[in-house]
Design a protein around this motif. Structure first.
Motif, PDB file in Angstrom:
ATOM      1  N   THR A   1      -3.011  -2.942  -9.830  1.00  0.00           N
ATOM      2  CA  THR A   1      -3.137  -1.959  -8.755  1.00  0.00           C
ATOM      3  C   THR A   1      -4.600  -1.634  -8.492  1.00  0.00           C
ATOM      4  O   THR A   1      -5.384  -1.504  -9.425  1.00  0.00           O
ATOM      5  CB  THR A   1      -2.369  -0.674  -9.107  1.00  0.00           C
TER       6      THR A   1
ATOM      7  N   ARG B   1      -5.942   9.562  -1.695  1.00  0.00           N
ATOM      8  CA  ARG B   1      -6.074   8.398  -2.548  1.00  0.00           C
ATOM      9  C   ARG B   1      -5.048   7.350  -2.117  1.00  0.00           C
ATOM     10  O   ARG B   1      -3.850   7.631  -2.103  1.00  0.00           O
ATOM     11  CB  ARG B   1      -5.876   8.728  -4.023  1.00  0.00           C
TER      12      ARG B   1
ATOM     13  N   CYS C   1      -4.831  -3.123   2.541  1.00  0.00           N
ATOM     14  CA  CYS C   1      -5.216  -3.687   1.261  1.00  0.00           C
ATOM     15  C   CYS C   1      -5.422  -5.194   1.442  1.00  0.00           C
ATOM     16  O   CYS C   1      -4.702  -5.834   2.225  1.00  0.00           O
ATOM     17  CB  CYS C   1      -4.127  -3.418   0.232  1.00  0.00           C
TER      18      CYS C   1
ATOM     19  N   TYR D   1      -7.125   1.102  -6.253  1.00  0.00           N
ATOM     20  CA  TYR D   1      -7.117   2.449  -5.674  1.00  0.00           C
ATOM     21  C   TYR D   1      -8.346   2.647  -4.791  1.00  0.00           C
ATOM     22  O   TYR D   1      -9.406   2.072  -5.033  1.00  0.00           O
ATOM     23  CB  TYR D   1      -7.127   3.506  -6.775  1.00  0.00           C
TER      24      TYR D   1
ATOM     25  N   ARG E   1      -9.745  -0.270 -10.028  1.00  0.00           N
ATOM     26  CA  ARG E   1      -8.539  -1.054 -10.234  1.00  0.00           C
ATOM     27  C   ARG E   1      -8.050  -0.885 -11.670  1.00  0.00           C
ATOM     28  O   ARG E   1      -8.835  -0.636 -12.586  1.00  0.00           O
ATOM     29  CB  ARG E   1      -8.768  -2.527  -9.899  1.00  0.00           C
TER      30      ARG E   1
ATOM     31  N   GLU F   1       0.822  -1.208   0.000  1.00  0.00           N
ATOM     32  CA  GLU F   1       0.000   0.000   0.000  1.00  0.00           C
ATOM     33  C   GLU F   1       0.856   1.258   0.000  1.00  0.00           C
ATOM     34  O   GLU F   1       1.997   1.246   0.449  1.00  0.00           O
ATOM     35  CB  GLU F   1      -0.914   0.061   1.236  1.00  0.00           C
TER      36      GLU F   1
ATOM     37  N   SER G   1      -3.278   3.619  -2.758  1.00  0.00           N
ATOM     38  CA  SER G   1      -2.952   2.698  -3.838  1.00  0.00           C
ATOM     39  C   SER G   1      -2.432   1.394  -3.243  1.00  0.00           C
ATOM     40  O   SER G   1      -1.833   1.391  -2.164  1.00  0.00           O
ATOM     41  CB  SER G   1      -1.882   3.294  -4.752  1.00  0.00           C
TER      42      SER G   1
END
Length: 118
Positions: A75, A19, A93, A77, A69, A6, A21
């Motif tokens: 990845t 945000r 995540c 988000y 995604r 993450e 990721s």
């Protein structure tokens, strides 16, 4: 084995945006986010299916958070808007084939801190 990393946490004022990721190594099936606030149990936040079309959200974040995604980048988000102090938590995540259907994850990231100041 799937590894999840993450990024994107931090300190933000109430009403602000962040945000998150999460980059996955290997195929990650459904992916999503959980969070754990101090003294509380880990709770489901959001999940997205493999295609990116199907999503699922906790009631507490509906209308404020958006999960998406990019499979080309492996990845996922989490765009968080209108943040509130009660959103303060460590965000994890997660991934696994049952994540969308049962909010159950087989793989976890190390977590990233999100702090919302009042």
């Amino acid at each position: 084995q799937v590894q999840l990393v993450e990024s994107g946490g931090g300190l933000v004022p109430s009403g602000g945006s962040l945000r998150l990721s999460c980059a996955a190594s290997g195929r990650a099936f459904s992916m999503g986010w959980f969070r754990q606030a101090p003294g509380k149990e880990r709770e489901f936040v959001a999940a997205v299916g493999w295609s990116g079309t199907n999503t699922n959200y906790a009631d507490s974040v509906k209308g404020r958070f958006t999960i998406s995604r990019d499979n080309a980048k492996n990845t996922v988000y989490l765009q968080m808007n209108s943040l509130k102090p009660e959103d303060t938590a460590v965000y994890y995540c997660a991934a696994g084939p049952l994540l969308m259907a049962r909010a159950m994850a087989d793989y976890w990231g190390q977590g990233t801190q999100v702090t919302v100041s009042s």
